[in-house]
Motif scaffolding. Structure first.
Motif, PDB file in Angstrom:
ATOM      1  N   TYR A  86      -7.582   2.993   1.646  1.00 12.44           N
ATOM      2  CA  TYR A  86      -7.353   1.957   0.898  1.00 12.44           C
ATOM      3  C   TYR A  86      -7.158   0.551   1.490  1.00 12.44           C
ATOM      4  CZ  TYR A  86      -4.220  -0.945  -2.046  1.00 12.44           C
ATOM      5  OH  TYR A  86      -3.814  -2.101  -2.738  1.00 12.44           O
ATOM      6  N   TYR A 127       0.967   4.244  -2.958  1.00  9.23           N
ATOM      7  CA  TYR A 127       0.629   5.517  -2.549  1.00  9.23           C
ATOM      8  C   TYR A 127       1.928   6.477  -2.582  1.00  9.23           C
ATOM      9  CZ  TYR A 127      -4.127   5.175  -1.905  1.00  9.23           C
ATOM     10  OH  TYR A 127      -5.511   4.858  -2.006  1.00  9.23           O
ATOM     11  N   GLY A 144       0.909  -1.173   0.109  1.00  7.07           N
ATOM     12  CA  GLY A 144      -0.027   0.212  -0.014  1.00  7.07           C
ATOM     13  C   GLY A 144       0.696   1.269   0.096  1.00  7.07           C
TER      14      GLY A 144
END
Length: 101
Positions: free
Chosen positions: A94, A75, A71
């Protein structure tokens, strides 16, 4: 226990004595990861490896850690290794983490 081996429970006692409060599912997973004989017994080398893994993953189990890293990388579009506050909020969403203030 004096046997020369430690159980996941005894690993938890050791970690708590060091000021670390491990979650049971984390202890169970890391024990399975490092033990050699599959009887739930950790020798000195296994305990050292377990502590190293917990430190490297900052207390997360393997699957949680991989999810967080993936993740973060998704990002961190510029690859700089940091995220702006607003981006962190998007990442937490998310990851389906809820924040309540």
């Amino acid at each position: 226990s004096g046997s020369g081996y430690a159980s996941a429970q005894e690993l938890g006692v050791l970690l708590r004595s060091l000021g670390i409060e491990p979650m049971q599912h984390i202890l169970a997973e890391v024990t399975l990861e490092v033990e050699k004989d599959r009887f739930g017994r950790l020798d000195e080398a296994d305990v050292e490896k377990a502590v190293d893994l917990l430190h490297a993953r900052e207390g997360f189990c393997s699957s949680e850690y991989r999810r967080l890293v993936a993740g973060f990388q998704a990002y961190d579009g510029e690859g700089v290794g940091t995220l702006e506050n607003q981006t962190v909020l998007g990442l937490l969403e998310y990851l389906h983490c809820s924040l309540s203030f």
